[in-house]
Design an enzyme around this catalytic site. Structure first.
Site, PDB file in Angstrom:
ATOM      1  N   ASN A   9       0.872  -1.182   0.000  1.00  0.00           N
ATOM      2  CA  ASN A   9       0.000   0.000   0.000  1.00  0.00           C
ATOM      3  C   ASN A   9       0.904   1.226   0.000  1.00  0.00           C
ATOM      4  O   ASN A   9       1.505   1.545   1.017  1.00  0.00           O
ATOM      5  CB  ASN A   9      -0.896  -0.036   1.244  1.00  0.00           C
ATOM      6  CG  ASN A   9      -1.698   1.255   1.412  1.00  0.00           C
ATOM      7  OD1 ASN A   9      -1.752   2.088   0.507  1.00  0.00           O
ATOM      8  ND2 ASN A   9      -2.317   1.418   2.574  1.00  0.00           N
ATOM      9  N   TRP A  10       0.971   1.876  -1.143  1.00  0.00           N
ATOM     10  CA  TRP A  10       1.906   2.992  -1.274  1.00  0.00           C
ATOM     11  C   TRP A  10       1.395   4.275  -0.638  1.00  0.00           C
ATOM     12  O   TRP A  10       2.121   5.269  -0.578  1.00  0.00           O
ATOM     13  CB  TRP A  10       2.214   3.259  -2.759  1.00  0.00           C
ATOM     14  CG  TRP A  10       2.893   2.130  -3.460  1.00  0.00           C
ATOM     15  CD1 TRP A  10       3.242   0.908  -2.945  1.00  0.00           C
ATOM     16  CD2 TRP A  10       3.321   2.115  -4.830  1.00  0.00           C
ATOM     17  NE1 TRP A  10       3.859   0.146  -3.912  1.00  0.00           N
ATOM     18  CE2 TRP A  10       3.920   0.863  -5.075  1.00  0.00           C
ATOM     19  CE3 TRP A  10       3.251   3.043  -5.875  1.00  0.00           C
ATOM     20  CZ2 TRP A  10       4.448   0.521  -6.323  1.00  0.00           C
ATOM     21  CZ3 TRP A  10       3.773   2.696  -7.108  1.00  0.00           C
ATOM     22  CH2 TRP A  10       4.368   1.451  -7.322  1.00  0.00           C
ATOM     23  N   LYS A  11       0.143   4.276  -0.218  1.00  0.00           N
ATOM     24  CA  LYS A  11      -0.450   5.473   0.389  1.00  0.00           C
ATOM     25  C   LYS A  11      -0.234   6.690  -0.518  1.00  0.00           C
ATOM     26  O   LYS A  11      -0.244   6.542  -1.738  1.00  0.00           O
ATOM     27  CB  LYS A  11       0.099   5.675   1.810  1.00  0.00           C
ATOM     28  CG  LYS A  11      -0.062   4.386   2.653  1.00  0.00           C
ATOM     29  CD  LYS A  11       0.168   4.560   4.110  1.00  0.00           C
ATOM     30  CE  LYS A  11      -0.052   3.233   4.828  1.00  0.00           C
ATOM     31  NZ  LYS A  11       0.120   3.320   6.257  1.00  0.00           N
ATOM     32  N   HIS A  95      -9.433   1.272   5.246  1.00  0.00           N
ATOM     33  CA  HIS A  95      -8.111   1.453   5.863  1.00  0.00           C
ATOM     34  C   HIS A  95      -8.246   2.400   7.055  1.00  0.00           C
ATOM     35  O   HIS A  95      -9.033   3.343   7.025  1.00  0.00           O
ATOM     36  CB  HIS A  95      -7.117   2.011   4.849  1.00  0.00           C
ATOM     37  CG  HIS A  95      -5.709   1.957   5.346  1.00  0.00           C
ATOM     38  ND1 HIS A  95      -5.207   2.880   6.233  1.00  0.00           N
ATOM     39  CD2 HIS A  95      -4.713   1.057   5.125  1.00  0.00           C
ATOM     40  CE1 HIS A  95      -3.959   2.556   6.525  1.00  0.00           C
ATOM     41  NE2 HIS A  95      -3.632   1.460   5.875  1.00  0.00           N
ATOM     42  N   GLU A  97      -6.556   4.772   8.048  1.00  0.00           N
ATOM     43  CA  GLU A  97      -6.366   6.199   7.734  1.00  0.00           C
ATOM     44  C   GLU A  97      -7.630   6.800   7.121  1.00  0.00           C
ATOM     45  O   GLU A  97      -7.955   7.959   7.349  1.00  0.00           O
ATOM     46  CB  GLU A  97      -5.140   6.357   6.815  1.00  0.00           C
ATOM     47  CG  GLU A  97      -3.851   6.120   7.600  1.00  0.00           C
ATOM     48  CD  GLU A  97      -2.721   5.486   6.807  1.00  0.00           C
ATOM     49  OE1 GLU A  97      -2.739   5.519   5.564  1.00  0.00           O
ATOM     50  OE2 GLU A  97      -1.792   4.955   7.450  1.00  0.00           O
ATOM     51  N   GLU A 167      -4.994  -4.757  10.717  1.00  0.00           N
ATOM     52  CA  GLU A 167      -3.945  -3.761  10.901  1.00  0.00           C
ATOM     53  C   GLU A 167      -4.199  -2.997  12.194  1.00  0.00           C
ATOM     54  O   GLU A 167      -4.977  -2.034  12.210  1.00  0.00           O
ATOM     55  CB  GLU A 167      -3.943  -2.761   9.739  1.00  0.00           C
ATOM     56  CG  GLU A 167      -3.668  -3.371   8.387  1.00  0.00           C
ATOM     57  CD  GLU A 167      -3.151  -2.329   7.391  1.00  0.00           C
ATOM     58  OE1 GLU A 167      -2.023  -2.492   6.927  1.00  0.00           O
ATOM     59  OE2 GLU A 167      -3.855  -1.352   7.115  1.00  0.00           O
ATOM     60  N   GLY A 173       2.964   2.368  10.753  1.00  0.00           N
ATOM     61  CA  GLY A 173       3.931   3.449  10.581  1.00  0.00           C
ATOM     62  C   GLY A 173       4.721   3.777  11.836  1.00  0.00           C
ATOM     63  O   GLY A 173       5.373   4.806  11.913  1.00  0.00           O
ATOM     64  N   SER A 213       3.771  -2.087  10.254  1.00  0.00           N
ATOM     65  CA  SER A 213       5.221  -2.208  10.437  1.00  0.00           C
ATOM     66  C   SER A 213       5.765  -3.585  10.044  1.00  0.00           C
ATOM     67  O   SER A 213       6.654  -4.106  10.708  1.00  0.00           O
ATOM     68  CB  SER A 213       5.618  -1.837  11.870  1.00  0.00           C
ATOM     69  OG  SER A 213       5.284  -0.480  12.123  1.00  0.00           O
ATOM     70  N   GLY A 234       3.062  -1.053   4.241  1.00  0.00           N
ATOM     71  CA  GLY A 234       3.106   0.372   3.908  1.00  0.00           C
ATOM     72  C   GLY A 234       4.522   0.800   3.576  1.00  0.00           C
ATOM     73  O   GLY A 234       5.024   0.577   2.481  1.00  0.00           O
ATOM     74  N   GLY A 235       5.199   1.396   4.556  1.00  0.00           N
ATOM     75  CA  GLY A 235       6.518   1.992   4.340  1.00  0.00           C
ATOM     76  C   GLY A 235       7.511   1.104   3.620  1.00  0.00           C
ATOM     77  O   GLY A 235       8.208   1.555   2.701  1.00  0.00           O
TER      78      GLY A 235
HETATM   79  P1  13P Z   1       3.318   0.447   7.628  1.00  0.00           P
HETATM   80  O1  13P Z   1       3.810  -0.851   7.000  1.00  0.00           O
HETATM   81  O2  13P Z   1       4.067   1.642   7.130  1.00  0.00           O
HETATM   82  O3  13P Z   1       3.244   0.342   9.107  1.00  0.00           O
HETATM   83  O4  13P Z   1       1.807   0.654   7.097  1.00  0.00           O
HETATM   84  C1  13P Z   1       0.903  -0.378   7.231  1.00  0.00           C
HETATM   85  C2  13P Z   1      -0.329  -0.042   6.477  1.00  0.00           C
HETATM   86  O5  13P Z   1      -1.088   0.825   6.870  1.00  0.00           O
HETATM   87  C3  13P Z   1      -0.593  -0.765   5.229  1.00  0.00           C
HETATM   88  O6  13P Z   1      -1.885  -0.540   4.780  1.00  0.00           O
END
Ligand code: 13P
Length: 250
Positions: A9-11, A95, A97, A167, A173, A213, A234-235
């Site tokens: 997920n590149w956000k 999600h 967020e 999640e 993050g 993470s 994510g990251g």
């Molecule tokens: P991180 O891997 O950066 O913690 O993000 C997880 C995430 O929200 C994937 O959708």
């Protein structure tokens, strides 16, 4: 048999040029990915360019959000039809967020999930508790509530198209991942909940990803858990090297 799904997920990261660079690196260094499914979820603006590059590759395409109508006067919204048109096979819904920053509630998430299914997109339903909720001992209640509400009015036939992503919000993050045991315990709870709503067979067939993470140095122990069927990253999905190491979990 559940085929593990590793999704990036590149956000809200990557211009088109940066997205193309990343995907070109992923394709060239992918190697043998038998026994797993790989997915990238770029921002809307890069979907078209990435989609062209992914043709004839084993990497799938997903979007990060979707609106619930196919078309209409909904300024700024992107429909399931448009995502299909771009070559998306999957879409994230709910999600944390989206829930926290954009105020999405379970009813909206459920509408989006059902719209995705209606248009042949596989929804990845994201659920997870906050830190205060976990500290209050309410994590299971929150997550099972999100599962029930997110899947409201979804029949058993459609369930096989759905992926769940657990999640925990406090792990996203932060570098503070859930322990493999805590993640496994919640995944088992989610599967028990699905068995109650649908059937044991349906619950056994559904993939439950862990997210929060996930990194090259913790993916192996997470993926070793019996009810963890993939990762939503994510990251660490923003760089080819770290994402590919996660894809190649052992
Ligand atoms: P991180 O891997 O950066 O913690 O993000 C997880 C995430 O929200 C994937 O959708």
């Amino acid at each position: 048999m559940r085929i593990p799904l590793i999704a990036g997920n590149w956000k809200m990261y990557k211009t088109i040029a940066e997205a193309v660079d990343l995907v070109e690196s992923l394709i060239s260094d992918l190697g043998d990915i038998s026994g797993r499914e790989v997915l990238v979820c770029p921002p809307f603006t890069a979907l078209h360019a990435v989609s062209s590059l992914l043709q004839e590759t084993p990497i799938g395409l997903g979007a990060q959000d979707v609106f619930y109508e196919a078309q209409g006067a909904y300024t700024g919204a992107i429909s399931p039809l448009m995502l299909r048109d771009l070559g998306c096979a999957y879409v994230l819904v709910g999600h944390s967020e989206r829930r926290q920053i954009f105020g999405e509630d379970d009813a909206l998430v459920n509408r989006k999930l059902r719209a995705a299914l209606a248009h042949g997109l596989r929804p990845i339903l994201c659920v997870g508790e906050t830190k205060p909720q976990r500290d209050a001992g309410a994590a299971e209640q929150i997550v099972t509530g999100q599962i029930r509400a997110g899947l409201a009015e979804v029949g058993a036939a459609d369930l096989s198209e759905v992926v769940i992503a657990y999640e925990p919000v406090w792990a996203i993050g932060t570098g503070d991942t859930a322990t493999p045991e805590d993640a496994q315990s919640m995944h088992a709870t989610i599967r028990r909940t699905l068995a109650k709503i649908y059937s044991q067979a349906a619950a056994d067939g559904i993939r439950i990803q862990y997210g929060g993470s996930v990194k090259p140095d913790n993916v192996d122990e997470l993926m070793a858990q019996p009810d963890i069927d993939g990762a939503l990253v994510g990251g660490a999905s923003l760089k080819a090297e770290s994402f590919l190491r996660i894809v190649k979990f052992r």
